[in-house]
Scaffold this motif. Structure first.
Motif, PDB file in Angstrom:
ATOM      1  N   ASP A  46      -0.358 -28.144  -8.644  1.00 28.66           N
ATOM      2  CA  ASP A  46      -1.347 -28.658  -9.594  1.00 28.66           C
ATOM      3  C   ASP A  46      -2.605 -27.795  -9.618  1.00 28.66           C
ATOM      4  N   SER A  47      -3.049 -27.343  -8.445  1.00 23.87           N
ATOM      5  CA  SER A  47      -4.264 -26.525  -8.409  1.00 23.87           C
ATOM      6  C   SER A  47      -4.023 -25.171  -9.070  1.00 23.87           C
ATOM      7  N   CYS A  48      -2.822 -24.621  -8.924  1.00 23.39           N
ATOM      8  CA  CYS A  48      -2.496 -23.351  -9.581  1.00 23.39           C
ATOM      9  C   CYS A  48      -2.498 -23.511 -11.101  1.00 23.39           C
ATOM     10  N   ILE A  49      -1.917 -24.597 -11.588  1.00 20.22           N
ATOM     11  CA  ILE A  49      -1.895 -24.854 -13.032  1.00 20.22           C
ATOM     12  C   ILE A  49      -3.320 -25.046 -13.552  1.00 20.22           C
ATOM     13  N   GLN A  50      -4.131 -25.785 -12.797  1.00 16.92           N
ATOM     14  CA  GLN A  50      -5.523 -25.973 -13.195  1.00 16.92           C
ATOM     15  C   GLN A  50      -6.246 -24.625 -13.240  1.00 16.92           C
ATOM     16  N   ALA A  51      -6.019 -23.796 -12.247  1.00 18.87           N
ATOM     17  CA  ALA A  51      -6.657 -22.479 -12.216  1.00 18.87           C
ATOM     18  C   ALA A  51      -6.231 -21.635 -13.412  1.00 18.87           C
ATOM     19  N   ILE A  52      -4.950 -21.681 -13.769  1.00 18.15           N
ATOM     20  CA  ILE A  52      -4.475 -20.962 -14.963  1.00 18.15           C
ATOM     21  C   ILE A  52      -5.261 -21.419 -16.185  1.00 18.15           C
ATOM     22  N   ASN A  53      -5.407 -22.716 -16.346  1.00 18.00           N
ATOM     23  CA  ASN A  53      -6.128 -23.252 -17.491  1.00 18.00           C
ATOM     24  C   ASN A  53      -7.585 -22.796 -17.503  1.00 18.00           C
ATOM     25  N   PHE A  54      -8.241 -22.829 -16.341  1.00 18.17           N
ATOM     26  CA  PHE A  54      -9.645 -22.451 -16.269  1.00 18.17           C
ATOM     27  C   PHE A  54      -9.837 -20.965 -16.546  1.00 18.17           C
ATOM     28  N   VAL A  55      -8.945 -20.134 -16.000  1.00 16.26           N
ATOM     29  CA  VAL A  55      -9.034 -18.692 -16.246  1.00 16.26           C
ATOM     30  C   VAL A  55      -8.764 -18.398 -17.713  1.00 16.26           C
ATOM     31  N   SER A  56      -7.744 -19.016 -18.264  1.00 11.95           N
ATOM     32  CA  SER A  56      -7.338 -18.744 -19.651  1.00 11.95           C
ATOM     33  C   SER A  56      -8.426 -19.086 -20.655  1.00 11.95           C
ATOM     34  N   ARG A  57      -9.136 -20.154 -20.402  1.00 11.88           N
ATOM     35  CA  ARG A  57     -10.181 -20.544 -21.351  1.00 11.88           C
ATOM     36  C   ARG A  57     -11.566 -20.083 -20.920  1.00 11.88           C
ATOM     37  N   GLN A  58     -11.626 -19.269 -19.883  1.00  7.39           N
ATOM     38  CA  GLN A  58     -12.876 -18.705 -19.387  1.00  7.39           C
ATOM     39  C   GLN A  58     -13.913 -19.800 -19.131  1.00  7.39           C
ATOM     40  N   SER A  59     -13.463 -20.820 -18.435  1.00  7.67           N
ATOM     41  CA  SER A  59     -14.318 -21.952 -18.101  1.00  7.67           C
ATOM     42  C   SER A  59     -15.511 -21.516 -17.262  1.00  7.67           C
ATOM     43  N   GLN A  60     -16.599 -22.196 -17.426  1.00  3.23           N
ATOM     44  CA  GLN A  60     -17.776 -21.924 -16.606  1.00  3.23           C
ATOM     45  C   GLN A  60     -17.545 -22.355 -15.156  1.00  3.23           C
ATOM     46  N   HIS A  61     -16.480 -23.128 -14.921  1.00  2.22           N
ATOM     47  CA  HIS A  61     -16.164 -23.616 -13.577  1.00  2.22           C
ATOM     48  C   HIS A  61     -14.982 -22.878 -12.949  1.00  2.22           C
ATOM     49  N   VAL A  62     -14.664 -21.711 -13.471  1.00  2.00           N
ATOM     50  CA  VAL A  62     -13.496 -20.978 -12.994  1.00  2.00           C
ATOM     51  C   VAL A  62     -13.611 -20.635 -11.508  1.00  2.00           C
ATOM     52  N   ARG A  63     -14.769 -20.260 -11.066  1.00  2.00           N
ATOM     53  CA  ARG A  63     -14.935 -19.886  -9.648  1.00  2.00           C
ATOM     54  C   ARG A  63     -14.575 -21.044  -8.731  1.00  2.00           C
ATOM     55  N   GLU A  64     -15.071 -22.221  -9.033  1.00  2.00           N
ATOM     56  CA  GLU A  64     -14.771 -23.395  -8.215  1.00  2.00           C
ATOM     57  C   GLU A  64     -13.273 -23.712  -8.240  1.00  2.00           C
ATOM     58  N   ALA A  65     -12.660 -23.568  -9.396  1.00  2.00           N
ATOM     59  CA  ALA A  65     -11.221 -23.824  -9.514  1.00  2.00           C
ATOM     60  C   ALA A  65     -10.421 -22.835  -8.671  1.00  2.00           C
ATOM     61  N   ILE A  66     -10.815 -21.571  -8.694  1.00  2.00           N
ATOM     62  CA  ILE A  66     -10.108 -20.541  -7.931  1.00  2.00           C
ATOM     63  C   ILE A  66     -10.330 -20.751  -6.434  1.00  2.00           C
ATOM     64  N   GLU A  67     -11.537 -21.091  -6.043  1.00  2.00           N
ATOM     65  CA  GLU A  67     -11.802 -21.357  -4.620  1.00  2.00           C
ATOM     66  C   GLU A  67     -10.957 -22.525  -4.120  1.00  2.00           C
ATOM     67  N   GLU A 100      -4.035 -14.451  -1.653  1.00  2.00           N
ATOM     68  CA  GLU A 100      -4.601 -13.099  -1.697  1.00  2.00           C
ATOM     69  C   GLU A 100      -5.082 -12.747  -3.100  1.00  2.00           C
ATOM     70  N   ALA A 101      -4.314 -13.157  -4.115  1.00  2.00           N
ATOM     71  CA  ALA A 101      -4.718 -12.897  -5.499  1.00  2.00           C
ATOM     72  C   ALA A 101      -6.009 -13.633  -5.837  1.00  2.00           C
ATOM     73  N   CYS A 102      -6.150 -14.854  -5.333  1.00  2.00           N
ATOM     74  CA  CYS A 102      -7.394 -15.613  -5.540  1.00  2.00           C
ATOM     75  C   CYS A 102      -8.562 -14.882  -4.891  1.00  2.00           C
ATOM     76  N   GLU A 103      -8.358 -14.402  -3.680  1.00  2.00           N
ATOM     77  CA  GLU A 103      -9.408 -13.669  -2.963  1.00  2.00           C
ATOM     78  C   GLU A 103      -9.831 -12.428  -3.751  1.00  2.00           C
ATOM     79  N   SER A 104      -8.863 -11.690  -4.241  1.00  2.00           N
ATOM     80  CA  SER A 104      -9.156 -10.487  -5.029  1.00  2.00           C
ATOM     81  C   SER A 104      -9.918 -10.841  -6.296  1.00  2.00           C
ATOM     82  N   TYR A 105      -9.467 -11.874  -6.976  1.00  2.00           N
ATOM     83  CA  TYR A 105     -10.129 -12.317  -8.208  1.00  2.00           C
ATOM     84  C   TYR A 105     -11.592 -12.691  -7.925  1.00  2.00           C
ATOM     85  N   LEU A 106     -11.802 -13.449  -6.870  1.00  2.00           N
ATOM     86  CA  LEU A 106     -13.160 -13.871  -6.524  1.00  2.00           C
ATOM     87  C   LEU A 106     -14.046 -12.678  -6.162  1.00  2.00           C
ATOM     88  N   ASN A 107     -13.482 -11.674  -5.482  1.00  3.53           N
ATOM     89  CA  ASN A 107     -14.247 -10.487  -5.121  1.00  3.53           C
ATOM     90  C   ASN A 107     -14.614  -9.649  -6.336  1.00  3.53           C
TER      91      ASN A 107
END
Length: 110
Positions: A46-67, A100-107
């Motif tokens: 569920d968290s991965c699907i949520q992260a996909i949605n947040f990244v795809s729509r460039q949500s202002q909360h994408v960082r929190e979703a990825i973390e 690891e992909a989340c870590e890279s994205y956040l960096n």
């Protein structure tokens, strides 16, 4: 945009591995032993699907979703790594790759 596609694919791969693992855990002889694994798999997917949605729509909360996704990928990877079944081992591997992909994205998007 290419890094987003690759990142989204890692998230999707992890979600898929987690869903498959949870389903396969339901077929294990000692299902009571697999309850934590199933729940963790479902939460991680569920968290991965949520992260996909947040990244795809460039949500202002994408960082929190990825973390949050990174945290659940670690938990799920740790849980699945404890079990010898192939589906759990494959899930653990997908979770580690996604973590690891989340870590890279956040960096990159600090």
């Amino acid at each position: 945009m290419r890094e987003h596609k690759e990142f989204i694919q890692k998230l999707a791969d992890c979600a898929s591995a987690c869903q498959y693992c949870a389903d396969q855990c339901l077929n294990e002889d000692d299902i009571a032993m697999m309850v934590d694994c199933i729940r963790t798999d479902r939460d991680c997917a569920d968290s991965c699907i949520q992260a996909i949605n947040f990244v795809s729509r460039q949500s202002q909360h994408v960082r929190e979703a990825i973390e949050f996704c990174q945290k659940l990928c670690k938990e799920c990877g740790d849980e699945c790594a404890q079990h010898k079944m192939d589906h759990c081992q494959a899930c653990a591997k997908a979770c580690r790759a996604c973590e690891e992909a989340c870590e890279s994205y956040l960096n990159i998007h600090a």
